[in-house]
Design an enzyme around this catalytic site. Structure first.
Site, PDB file in Angstrom:
ATOM      1  N   HIS A 198      52.252  35.879   5.246  1.00 42.27           N
ATOM      2  CA  HIS A 198      52.240  35.269   6.597  1.00 42.27           C
ATOM      3  C   HIS A 198      52.456  36.466   7.637  1.00 42.27           C
ATOM      4  O   HIS A 198      52.048  36.495   8.771  1.00 42.27           O
ATOM      5  CB  HIS A 198      52.930  34.150   6.912  1.00 42.27           C
ATOM      6  CG  HIS A 198      52.304  33.029   6.553  1.00 42.27           C
ATOM      7  ND1 HIS A 198      52.678  32.334   5.464  1.00 42.27           N
ATOM      8  CD2 HIS A 198      51.086  32.353   6.975  1.00 42.27           C
ATOM      9  CE1 HIS A 198      51.793  31.307   5.325  1.00 42.27           C
ATOM     10  NE2 HIS A 198      50.812  31.004   6.068  1.00 42.27           N
ATOM     11  N   ARG A 305      47.858  27.059  13.782  1.00 44.30           N
ATOM     12  CA  ARG A 305      48.918  27.162  12.782  1.00 44.30           C
ATOM     13  C   ARG A 305      50.047  26.559  13.623  1.00 44.30           C
ATOM     14  O   ARG A 305      50.911  27.358  14.016  1.00 44.30           O
ATOM     15  CB  ARG A 305      49.246  28.329  12.180  1.00 44.30           C
ATOM     16  CG  ARG A 305      48.002  28.983  11.233  1.00 44.30           C
ATOM     17  CD  ARG A 305      48.513  30.181  10.617  1.00 44.30           C
ATOM     18  NE  ARG A 305      47.765  30.448   9.436  1.00 44.30           N
ATOM     19  CZ  ARG A 305      47.105  31.622   9.387  1.00 44.30           C
ATOM     20  NH1 ARG A 305      46.408  32.077  10.439  1.00 44.30           N
ATOM     21  NH2 ARG A 305      46.196  31.755   8.333  1.00 44.30           N
ATOM     22  N   ARG A 341      46.429  22.191  12.873  1.00 46.08           N
ATOM     23  CA  ARG A 341      46.937  21.899  11.746  1.00 46.08           C
ATOM     24  C   ARG A 341      48.265  21.381  11.779  1.00 46.08           C
ATOM     25  O   ARG A 341      49.069  21.917  12.328  1.00 46.08           O
ATOM     26  CB  ARG A 341      46.848  23.250  10.690  1.00 46.08           C
ATOM     27  CG  ARG A 341      47.665  22.823   9.389  1.00 46.08           C
ATOM     28  CD  ARG A 341      47.504  24.158   8.426  1.00 46.08           C
ATOM     29  NE  ARG A 341      48.416  25.232   8.877  1.00 46.08           N
ATOM     30  CZ  ARG A 341      48.483  26.502   8.288  1.00 46.08           C
ATOM     31  NH1 ARG A 341      47.788  26.641   7.194  1.00 46.08           N
ATOM     32  NH2 ARG A 341      49.275  27.307   8.680  1.00 46.08           N
ATOM     33  N   GLU A 439      43.218  24.012  -0.619  1.00 43.49           N
ATOM     34  CA  GLU A 439      44.134  25.255  -0.665  1.00 43.49           C
ATOM     35  C   GLU A 439      44.693  24.923  -2.218  1.00 43.49           C
ATOM     36  O   GLU A 439      44.874  26.167  -2.743  1.00 43.49           O
ATOM     37  CB  GLU A 439      45.232  25.097   0.320  1.00 43.49           C
ATOM     38  CG  GLU A 439      44.980  25.245   1.820  1.00 43.49           C
ATOM     39  CD  GLU A 439      46.137  25.497   2.503  1.00 43.49           C
ATOM     40  OE1 GLU A 439      46.261  26.683   2.870  1.00 43.49           O
ATOM     41  OE2 GLU A 439      46.710  24.576   2.831  1.00 43.49           O
ATOM     42  N   ASN A 462      43.528  31.823   1.505  1.00 42.44           N
ATOM     43  CA  ASN A 462      44.653  32.517   1.240  1.00 42.44           C
ATOM     44  C   ASN A 462      45.326  31.742   0.119  1.00 42.44           C
ATOM     45  O   ASN A 462      45.874  32.538  -0.983  1.00 42.44           O
ATOM     46  CB  ASN A 462      45.563  32.688   2.248  1.00 42.44           C
ATOM     47  CG  ASN A 462      44.869  33.309   3.469  1.00 42.44           C
ATOM     48  OD1 ASN A 462      43.678  34.058   3.194  1.00 42.44           O
ATOM     49  ND2 ASN A 462      44.984  32.882   4.771  1.00 42.44           N
ATOM     50  N   ARG A 473      51.495  35.337  -2.582  1.00 43.71           N
ATOM     51  CA  ARG A 473      50.744  36.164  -1.647  1.00 43.71           C
ATOM     52  C   ARG A 473      51.835  37.092  -0.775  1.00 43.71           C
ATOM     53  O   ARG A 473      51.439  38.050   0.032  1.00 43.71           O
ATOM     54  CB  ARG A 473      50.152  35.382  -0.837  1.00 43.71           C
ATOM     55  CG  ARG A 473      50.783  34.302  -0.127  1.00 43.71           C
ATOM     56  CD  ARG A 473      50.079  33.192   0.538  1.00 43.71           C
ATOM     57  NE  ARG A 473      49.899  33.303   1.917  1.00 43.71           N
ATOM     58  CZ  ARG A 473      48.938  32.601   2.803  1.00 43.71           C
ATOM     59  NH1 ARG A 473      49.079  31.332   2.447  1.00 43.71           N
ATOM     60  NH2 ARG A 473      48.832  32.832   4.021  1.00 43.71           N
TER      61      ARG A 473
END
Ligand code: PEP
Ligand code: MG
Length: 578
Positions: A198, A305, A341, A439, A462, A473
């Site tokens: 992020h 987000r 979201r 996801e 992602n 990640r």
């Protein structure tokens, strides 16, 4: 990796946000010990030393209070540990030395204490004895306690940008980056971090070059060194010579000209060469990002987000505060779609004190799982979104769905939020569209029941890549394995697009893949018609869409999908992009 070129040298990391920046280094202390650094006027030195003394005194009282409150039955180590901290605090190296530093260097108390801590930590590190060496952490904890007292709050505030500055940090938490949205740094460099962490996404959203995973940047670079950051190559040139500097200045101005040319496409509709309309939407973190969205020519928000409203602050935003933020975005977008979201907290976006962090947070209580475990938190957000949805085309998007039962529970929570609004007499939008993020591989593999129940889906590549390829990640050491072209990933995306078409439900992609120019034609060829990306990428992706012949893209995409040979896939992709 670095090599020395006389006075000048280059460090390599992973470029996560492209562009060129030229500026002076501004080092940020390790996140846990981020302390301000400023000069103290000569006539204020006594007051600054007194401020230091008072913070030390406060910490002493605090520790003594804790010792006094240790319950009778507590393990003996507990008291011993606090006594040790008190001893460290009272040692002249911490209690006295910083006073001298404040006077000699005319610096603020926090900085003096931090300098002294760094000296002590270095001494501890040189000690052979393991037990003593490990006391380093105790010194750090004690200093942190005093720093908190000095700073008057519980978390560190990063320094502000000074002139043309390039920020260098060990790591940036998402909360730090939210803070930096108000600052103007030319570039961001970090020692750790992966390509889709992020932090990296946020660095991109700040629209400045960023390089992560530099490993030792904070040791190799000094405050105020002149730097060139090449976000494309992931390279940092420290103290460049005159020719290199001139060359990069030229490249930077060329890039600016290119960007201006692309900006002219802002109002042209996005459609392929053969006329198929394509939606190019934007990803945002905060309502303030809308300005950039409007400048980019994006025709909607494909991913808001919302959890970023909850970071970098004390306490949670109330229902009304959230309502105002969501309504503002809807109104600013003047009827264009705004996909909000619901909270994706957990993993690398933690709210302090809300829940215990598990050992493996990316697989733990994250996103919708956390919301279902914290019904009050979820209801407040749902009510705010439902109320704001009357002011534009707001849609709901549920992150990280992994099972049908979980989806049903989510629907029940939405119904319950609606019922509570009805009871309380608040107007809201009853027919709000509800989508789910794809996801988790399980959801991509078994999409039908989700498509049957949802109004739309959005692929979060992602996380889909993280969970399918089993690569954290946020971990720079496995970043090289992040591979959107992995056959398993392409199969999953293609499967989701086909299932969506069969069910007659829209499918978007809102992960970083959607904004990667080299993948635009491939995604179009696989059947994608709705992209959501960082606004800065919209103009270049639009240009690529305008220059794409869909039939050709479909034919090559099919061939890429049918190969498991990485070299072959890369060669075919090159042809597709030629
Ligand atoms: C994703 O996972 O692709 C996504 C868009 O969500 P985030 O990056 O916020 O996890
Ligand atoms: Mg995600």
């Amino acid at each position: 990796m670095s090599y020395i070129q006389g006075m000048s040298f280059v460090i390599h990391g992973i470029g996560v946000s492209s562009g060129i920046a030229i500026g002076h280094a501004q080092l940020m202390a390790h996140a846990a010990f981020e302390v301000p650094h400023y000069d103290i006027e000569k006539n204020q030195l006594d007051a600054e030393v007194a401020r230091f003394d008072s913070a030390m005194h406060g910490t002493r009282t605090e520790l003594q209070g804790l010792i006094d409150k240790v319950p009778a039955g507590a393990p003996p180590e507990f008291s011993a540990f606090l006594q040790l901290h008190l001893m460290i605090l009272n040692d002249p190296t911490l209690a006295e030395e910083p006073r001298g530093l404040i006077r000699n260097e005319r610096c603020n108390a926090e900085w003096a204490l931090k300098q002294q801590m760094d000296t002590l930590v270095a001494e501890f590190e040189a000690i052979e004895d393991t037990y003593l060496r490990e006391r380093r952490a105790d010194v750090e904890q004690v200093v942190e306690r005093v720093l908190k007292g000095l700073l008057g709050h519980n978390h560190a505030t990063p320094r502000s940008a000074q002139g043309e500055s390039i920020l260098i940090a060990h790591d940036l938490s998402p909360a730090d980056v939210v803070h930096f949205k108000q600052e103007r740094f030319e570039a961001f460099l970090t020692d750790v971090g992966g390509v889709t962490s992020h932090t990296a996404i946020l660095a991109r959203s700040l629209n400045v070059p960023a390089v992560v995973s530099l490993r030792h940047a904070r040791e190799l670079i000094h405050d105020r060194d002149l730097l060139i950051v090449d976000g494309e190559l992931g390279a940092v040139i420290v103290n460049p010579d005159r020719e290199v500097l001139a060359e990069y200045r030229l490249r930077a101005s060329e890039l600016q000209i290119e960007r201006r040319k692309l900006a002219r496409l802002r109002t042209s509709p996005a459609k392929t060469f053969d006329g198929t309309p394509i939606e190019l939407h934007a990803n945002i973190e905060l309502p303030g990002d809308i300005e950039q969205v409007q400048a980019s020519g994006a025709t909607g928000i494909g991913l808001f987000r919302s959890e970023f409203l909850f970071l970098d602050r004390n306490g949670l935003p109330s229902e009304d505060e959230q309502f105002v933020a969501y309504r503002q975005v809807a109104e600013d977008m003047r009827g264009a779609p705004v996909v909000i979201r619901t909270l994706d907290l957990g993993a690398d976006k933690q709210l302090t004190g809300l829940t215990q962090q598990g050992d493996n947070p990316a697989l733990g209580l994250r996103a919708i799982r956390l919301c279902l475990a914290e019904p009050q938190l979820f209801r407040t957000q749902l009510r705010a979104i439902l109320r704001a949805a009357r002011f534009g085309d707001i849609r709901l998007l549920i992150p990280m769905l992994s099972g049908v039962a979980e989806m049903r529970q989510t629907f029940a929570a939405i119904d319950e939020a609606k019922a509570s609004l009805r009871r309380d007499g608040f107007p809201f939008r009853d027919d709000i569209l509800i989508g789910g993020m794809v996801e988790v591989p399980a959801t991509a593999i078994m999409l039908k029941p989700f498509l049957d129940a949802l109004d739309f889906v959005s692929v979060g590549t992602n996380d889909l890549i993280q969970y399918t390829l089993a690569i954290d990640r946020t971990d720079g050491s496995v970043s090289h394995m992040y591979d959107p072209l992995h056959p398993a990933i392409l199969q999953l995306i293609s499967g989701v697009l086909k299932a969506g078409a069969r069910a007659g439900k829209p499918v978007a992609v809102c992960g970083e893949m959607a904004g990667e120019l080299r993948l635009t034609r491939l995604l179009l060829g696989l059947g994608l018609r709705e992209f959501s990306m960082h606004p800065a990428n919209v103009p270049a992706v639009k240009q690529r869409v305008l220059q794409t012949d869909l039939r050709e893209a479909e034919a090559l995409a099919r061939r890429i999908l049918n190969t498991t040979e990485p070299d072959r896939a890369a060669a075919l992709l090159e042809r597709l992009n030629a």
